[in-house]
Write a protein that holds these residues in place. Structure first.
Motif, PDB file in Angstrom:
ATOM      1  N   PRO A  32       0.826  -1.223   0.000  1.00  0.00           N
ATOM      2  CA  PRO A  32       0.000   0.000   0.000  1.00  0.00           C
ATOM      3  C   PRO A  32       0.853   1.263   0.000  1.00  0.00           C
ATOM      4  N   MET A  33       2.038   1.183   0.585  1.00  0.00           N
ATOM      5  CA  MET A  33       2.895   2.364   0.696  1.00  0.00           C
ATOM      6  C   MET A  33       3.503   2.781  -0.640  1.00  0.00           C
ATOM      7  N   ALA A  37       3.751   4.813  -6.636  1.00  0.00           N
ATOM      8  CA  ALA A  37       5.136   5.022  -7.105  1.00  0.00           C
ATOM      9  C   ALA A  37       5.171   5.414  -8.572  1.00  0.00           C
ATOM     10  N   ASP A  38       6.027   6.395  -8.845  1.00  0.00           N
ATOM     11  CA  ASP A  38       6.179   6.846 -10.212  1.00  0.00           C
ATOM     12  C   ASP A  38       7.514   6.334 -10.774  1.00  0.00           C
ATOM     13  N   CYS A  39       7.879   5.124 -10.365  1.00  0.00           N
ATOM     14  CA  CYS A  39       9.103   4.499 -10.877  1.00  0.00           C
ATOM     15  C   CYS A  39       8.866   2.990 -10.833  1.00  0.00           C
ATOM     16  N   GLY A  40       9.737   2.232 -11.461  1.00  0.00           N
ATOM     17  CA  GLY A  40       9.615   0.778 -11.384  1.00  0.00           C
ATOM     18  C   GLY A  40       9.975   0.309  -9.983  1.00  0.00           C
ATOM     19  N   VAL A  41       9.243  -0.654  -9.471  1.00  0.00           N
ATOM     20  CA  VAL A  41       9.551  -1.214  -8.148  1.00  0.00           C
ATOM     21  C   VAL A  41       9.621  -2.741  -8.276  1.00  0.00           C
ATOM     22  N   ALA A  56       1.317 -12.168  -3.409  1.00  0.00           N
ATOM     23  CA  ALA A  56       1.059 -10.888  -2.726  1.00  0.00           C
ATOM     24  C   ALA A  56       1.010  -9.719  -3.704  1.00  0.00           C
ATOM     25  N   THR A  57       1.840  -9.781  -4.760  1.00  0.00           N
ATOM     26  CA  THR A  57       1.953  -8.628  -5.672  1.00  0.00           C
ATOM     27  C   THR A  57       1.002  -8.725  -6.865  1.00  0.00           C
ATOM     28  N   ARG A  58       0.276  -9.827  -6.972  1.00  0.00           N
ATOM     29  CA  ARG A  58      -0.639  -9.986  -8.115  1.00  0.00           C
ATOM     30  C   ARG A  58      -1.593  -8.783  -8.193  1.00  0.00           C
ATOM     31  N   GLY A  59      -1.708  -8.209  -9.403  1.00  0.00           N
ATOM     32  CA  GLY A  59      -2.617  -7.073  -9.581  1.00  0.00           C
ATOM     33  C   GLY A  59      -2.003  -5.735  -9.165  1.00  0.00           C
ATOM     34  N   THR A  60      -0.763  -5.747  -8.707  1.00  0.00           N
ATOM     35  CA  THR A  60      -0.078  -4.500  -8.361  1.00  0.00           C
ATOM     36  C   THR A  60       0.985  -4.226  -9.435  1.00  0.00           C
ATOM     37  N   SER A  61       1.642  -3.062  -9.339  1.00  0.00           N
ATOM     38  CA  SER A  61       2.692  -2.781 -10.330  1.00  0.00           C
ATOM     39  C   SER A  61       4.068  -3.187  -9.808  1.00  0.00           C
ATOM     40  N   VAL A  62       4.117  -3.845  -8.667  1.00  0.00           N
ATOM     41  CA  VAL A  62       5.400  -4.292  -8.121  1.00  0.00           C
ATOM     42  C   VAL A  62       5.774  -5.636  -8.749  1.00  0.00           C
ATOM     43  N   ALA A  63       6.984  -5.709  -9.294  1.00  0.00           N
ATOM     44  CA  ALA A  63       7.444  -6.937  -9.950  1.00  0.00           C
ATOM     45  C   ALA A  63       8.296  -7.762  -8.982  1.00  0.00           C
ATOM     46  N   VAL A  64       8.390  -9.054  -9.287  1.00  0.00           N
ATOM     47  CA  VAL A  64       9.142  -9.959  -8.425  1.00  0.00           C
ATOM     48  C   VAL A  64      10.373 -10.476  -9.168  1.00  0.00           C
ATOM     49  N   GLY A  65      11.484 -10.508  -8.449  1.00  0.00           N
ATOM     50  CA  GLY A  65      12.719 -11.022  -9.032  1.00  0.00           C
ATOM     51  C   GLY A  65      13.364 -12.060  -8.127  1.00  0.00           C
ATOM     52  N   ALA A  66      14.198 -12.905  -8.756  1.00  0.00           N
ATOM     53  CA  ALA A  66      15.030 -13.850  -8.000  1.00  0.00           C
ATOM     54  C   ALA A  66      16.433 -13.245  -7.888  1.00  0.00           C
ATOM     55  N   GLN A  67      17.306 -13.927  -7.173  1.00  0.00           N
ATOM     56  CA  GLN A  67      18.633 -13.356  -6.905  1.00  0.00           C
ATOM     57  C   GLN A  67      19.768 -14.067  -7.639  1.00  0.00           C
ATOM     58  N   ASN A  68      19.402 -15.088  -8.417  1.00  0.00           N
ATOM     59  CA  ASN A  68      20.403 -15.849  -9.169  1.00  0.00           C
ATOM     60  C   ASN A  68      19.665 -16.843 -10.048  1.00  0.00           C
ATOM     61  N   CYS A  69      20.326 -17.322 -11.087  1.00  0.00           N
ATOM     62  CA  CYS A  69      19.799 -18.467 -11.844  1.00  0.00           C
ATOM     63  C   CYS A  69      20.972 -19.177 -12.504  1.00  0.00           C
ATOM     64  N   HIS A  70      20.760 -20.447 -12.831  1.00  0.00           N
ATOM     65  CA  HIS A  70      21.822 -21.211 -13.496  1.00  0.00           C
ATOM     66  C   HIS A  70      21.737 -21.035 -14.999  1.00  0.00           C
TER      67      HIS A  70
END
Ligand code: PGA
Length: 256
Positions: A32-33, A37-41, A56-70
């Motif tokens: 909610p906070m 936002a007027d930038c990518g989050v 949790a972020t479904r339907g919001t503009s906040v994207a989800v990332g991982a921290q590594n991949c093979h």
């Protein structure tokens, strides 16, 4: 000048923090906070929190990332997760080449490059980390180190694919130390990275590239760092674990 050509992006790097319940609670407080936002989050969470964060972020503009991949799609690589696996579950971003991976897990410029390739092939967007150590800075070779890291990681990446890459300049000596690069130091190296990218591609491609700064960015110093011409956002470790602090940085990037 060219800063308005680029989208500011603030990414949280939670590192190895937050179990599922804690992740859910942090996102419930944060979302909610940062709604306006007027930038990518982006929130880059541990593998075990990806599903929770997606939900949790479904339907919001906040994207989800991982921290590594093979770099391989599948196979006998115990303990690794492929880019395909992440893409298949709906993850959009992956951090690649973080200095902690380079320092503690034997990541090299070459393996970073292979992971970037795999991530792009899987349709993921990449936050590519580069940065010098303290001794490299003291030797006066920051430009060479960061330039080489950038060039090797981008080998074989087309101009079109470059649009799916964010570069994060993270001086190793500033990560988790409370010792932030000055805004002039951050801007200088970010500018240098942009020149390297302009040499590899074109000025227009380089001007369009989001280059973040990371390393002890916090609620207090964010506005000054983000105000620099070549600093287009931040990769936030410690301060991303507290919703009000992370929000203050998002607001600074949004010009609020
Ligand atoms: P820090 O970490 O903000 O805690 O310094 C940044 C990072 O490692 O991405």
């Amino acid at each position: 000048m060219n800063k308005n050509l680029r989208r500011a992006v603030i990414a949280g790097n939670w590192k190895m923090n937050k179990n599922r319940a804690e992740a859910k609670a942090l996102l419930a407080e944060l979302l909610p906070m940062v709604k306006e936002a007027d930038c990518g989050v982006i929130v880059c969470v541990p593998f075990t929190d990806l599903e929770t964060a997606l939900e949790a972020t479904r339907g919001t503009s906040v994207a989800v990332g991982a921290q590594n991949c093979h770099w391989e799609k599948s196979g006998a690589f115990t303990g690794e997760i492929s880019a395909q696996m992440l893409a298949e579950m709906g993850i959009q971003y992956v951090i690649i080449g973080h200095s902690e991976r380079r320092q503690y897990f034997g990541e090299t410029d070459e393996t970073v490059g292979r992971r970037v390739r795999a991530a792009l092939d899987a349709g993921l967007q990449v936050i590519l980390c580069v940065g010098e150590t303290l001794s490299q800075r003291e030797q006066g070779i920051t430009g060479e180190v960061v330039g080489l890291q950038t060039k090797v990681a981008l080998q074989g990446v087309s101009a079109e694919e470059l649009q799916k890459i964010i570069i994060a300049y993270e001086p190793v000596w500033a990560i988790g130390t409370g010792r932030t690069a000055t805004s002039a130091q951050a801007n200088e190296v970010n500018h240098l990275i942009r020149e390297v990218v302009a040499g590899l591609y074109s000025k227009a491609d380089a001007d369009a590239l989001t280059i973040q700064y990371g390393g002890s960015m916090n609620a207090k110093n964010a506005a000054e760092l983000l105000g620099q011409e070549d600093v287009d956002g931040g990769l936030i470790g410690g301060a991303s674990l507290k919703a009000p602090d992370f929000t203050a940085i998002v607001n600074a990037a949004s010009g609020k």
